[in-house]
Structures are given as structure tokens and as C-alpha cells.
Enzyme design. Sequence first.
Site, short mmCIF file in Angstrom:
data_model
loop_
_atom_site.label_atom_id
_atom_site.label_comp_id
_atom_site.label_asym_id
_atom_site.label_seq_id
_atom_site.Cartn_x
_atom_site.Cartn_y
_atom_site.Cartn_z
N LYS A 56 -0.14 -2.10 3.86
CA LYS A 56 1.29 -2.09 3.48
C LYS A 56 2.09 -1.05 4.26
O LYS A 56 1.58 0.03 4.56
CB LYS A 56 1.43 -1.83 1.98
CG LYS A 56 0.55 -2.75 1.14
CD LYS A 56 0.72 -2.58 -0.35
CE LYS A 56 -0.40 -3.28 -1.09
NZ LYS A 56 -1.59 -2.48 -1.29
N HIS A 88 5.83 -2.18 1.13
CA HIS A 88 5.20 -1.65 -0.10
C HIS A 88 6.20 -1.54 -1.26
O HIS A 88 5.87 -1.87 -2.39
CB HIS A 88 4.58 -0.28 0.20
CG HIS A 88 3.49 0.09 -0.74
ND1 HIS A 88 2.41 0.85 -0.36
CD2 HIS A 88 3.29 -0.19 -2.05
CE1 HIS A 88 1.61 1.01 -1.41
NE2 HIS A 88 2.12 0.39 -2.43
N TYR A 103 -2.15 4.99 0.47
CA TYR A 103 -3.37 5.31 -0.28
C TYR A 103 -4.20 6.37 0.45
O TYR A 103 -5.10 6.97 -0.14
CB TYR A 103 -4.27 4.06 -0.49
CG TYR A 103 -3.64 2.92 -1.25
CD1 TYR A 103 -2.44 3.07 -1.94
CD2 TYR A 103 -4.26 1.67 -1.29
CE1 TYR A 103 -1.87 2.00 -2.63
CE2 TYR A 103 -3.70 0.61 -1.99
CZ TYR A 103 -2.50 0.78 -2.64
OH TYR A 103 -1.95 -0.28 -3.32
N ASP A 148 -7.78 -4.90 -0.34
CA ASP A 148 -6.36 -4.52 -0.30
C ASP A 148 -6.23 -3.00 -0.19
O ASP A 148 -6.79 -2.25 -0.98
CB ASP A 148 -5.70 -4.98 -1.61
CG ASP A 148 -4.21 -4.69 -1.62
OD1 ASP A 148 -3.44 -5.58 -1.21
OD2 ASP A 148 -3.81 -3.58 -2.04
#
Length: 317
Positions: free
Chosen positions: A86, A117, A57, A52
Site C-alpha cells: 500500500k 492506504h 507496517y 497483505d
Amino acid sequence: MSKATPIVSQKILKLNTGASIPAVGLGTWRSTDEECYNSVKTALLNGYTHIDTARIYGNENIVGKAINDYLKETNTPRESLFVTTKLWSTDCMNPEKALRASLERLGLSYVDLYLIHWPIAARNGDDLFPKKEDGQRDTLPYTEWNYVDTWKKMQLLPETGLTKAVGVSNFNVAKLDHLINHPDVKLVPAANQVEVHPLLPQVELVEYCKKKGIVVECYSPLGSLGAPVLEDEFLKSVAAKYDVSPATLAISWAVSRDLVVLPKSVNPERVITNIKVIDLDAKDVEEIEQYGEKKNVRVVNPDWNTPYSIFEDKPDY
Ligand code: A2P
């Protein structure tokens, strides 16, 4: 209480698309560069088939490199893995373009799941956290653009082949209910990824999602930074009954509830142990739920500069 030996989870859940999703996946929030590459590689070499990530990120390129290296080096077909990324809030008006950019960074031709998200809209631009003059986040007013507008575009994405399924993240019951009952919404989200751990069991949300056929994915299953779940005396005592670590208890508890769980670690030994789970007695599963409902510790709750917290039981913000 019988002692239990944790074994690599083989549990698979079904999405409303009919696709399979492995119950344990590797979370990669706050994993960067070399440590991220190593954790993804270690995970894939030790039984994980589910990874994931997210645009925000900042690690899609590293995650993708680790996945592609693993596939090549082990001659494994892409279809044997489940990969999620996401949509970031500033991309809310053009999810297809954002997904194409994520795939480019990942070096993949498709993902298995693409999630909104946050139920938040922000103006597109180079700044991923646009701010107002007063320094507060510049979240778009609900009436200008909102998660229903975003979802209307998200629901078209499976037809492009760029993602197998679409879902949401950080949605509460009020927002999910508003979304799936909206006249323009044709597709029920396949998953809702939210903070769930023994100190925040989200019983009502889990029940609602199960009723609607939405798989719940637990992020921060150990309580994120500092892993506060592992310090809780009651949870430690339950773990001791089974002779397992509190981390194994917390992860096994999510799996026993038929949820997807996404523990994050950059420590290779912890990555390897986190996919090993035990069966918990239903009575313990329920007791932990009741205990956590009273604790109700939410760790991830960013201030989006909305009129009230987005986790409040309201359909708009
Ligand atoms: P690290 O990456 O150094 O292992 P969450 O999954 O809730 O986001 O929690 C992750 C936090 O818990 C991270 O800080 C991670 O640190 C730590 N962690 C992950 N797995 C374990 C484990 N099995 N035992 C103890 N701490 C862990």
C-alpha cells in the site's frame, strides 16, 4: 444445525482486471521481524497464496524475504502467489516512486495489488506522520492535494508492470462515488480494503462495491488487537451451533459474503487454522449482518486532524 469441519479455503474471487484473488489472505499489520517472517512462512507452507502488507507496517523487507525464501525452497513460481502492498500518505504525489521503493524492500519485480492506504494526503519527507506545531497531524488540505489527484497517478501504474492492479483502502461510499465519477478517472479501483467484521458488517459499502465490481477486502476481521469479535456472546452461540471457534465463524462469514478476508496472526497454530473455513447458511450470514449493523463497532479510526472523521459520509475528508 449440522456440525461442520473447516477446510482450507480454495475460494478465488475475480478482480475487475480479470485477475484472480484468493479469498483468504494473511494480514501482517503489527507483525514485525522474526514473528512476521515465521507467520508468512507458516502461512505459505499451509495453503495460503495471498499475503497483505503495507509500507507503513515497516515489514516489507521481512515479508519479502519470507516470500522469496518460500518460492526458492519449494520451487514455486511467483505467479502462484498474490501479494498486496500500500501507498503511504506522504508518498501521495509520487506513487510510482513509492511503489518502486516498496518492490525494492520486498525483493519482488511486481505486486498483484497496490492500494492507496488512506484517502489522505500528507507532505513528503522523512517523517511518515508529519505534525503541525500543535502536535496534531499535518494532513494536507483537500484543495491542495487529495485522493483524486493521487488516483490519477495510481491508475497509470498497471501499464508499468510494477503492479497488476490498483485499488484503495479506507474509502467510504461517498468517496468511491466521487472518485469513479470524476471526469479524469479512467480506472475503477479493483479493490477497497476496509475494516469489516461481524460487529461492523458495512452492508451498504459492500453492496455499493459489489454493484461497481470493486472487491471488498476485510481488514481486522477479528476486531484487531484483543480480537473483541471473539468475545461476543451472540457470535459465540452461532459458532457453537456449527461446533467451530468464533474465529472460524468470523472468517467463514466474510468468505460466505464473497469478500476477501485478511486475518492477522503471528501464532503459527492460529495462522494454520485461520485459512480453514466452513460454509455458513445464508440465514446465519444475514442474521450476523443484522446483528452487527446494530453494534457498529469501529476499531480502527485514527485522527487525521481533518475537519470531520474521514469515515463520515462526505466526499472530501
Ligand atoms: P496473534 O497474532 O497473537 O494470533 P485481526 O485479524 O482482526 O487484526 O485480529 C488479529 C488479532 O486476533 C491478533 O491480536 C491475533 O493475535 C488474534 N488472533 C488471530 N487469529 C486468532 C484466532 N484464530 N483465535 C484467537 N485469536 C486470534
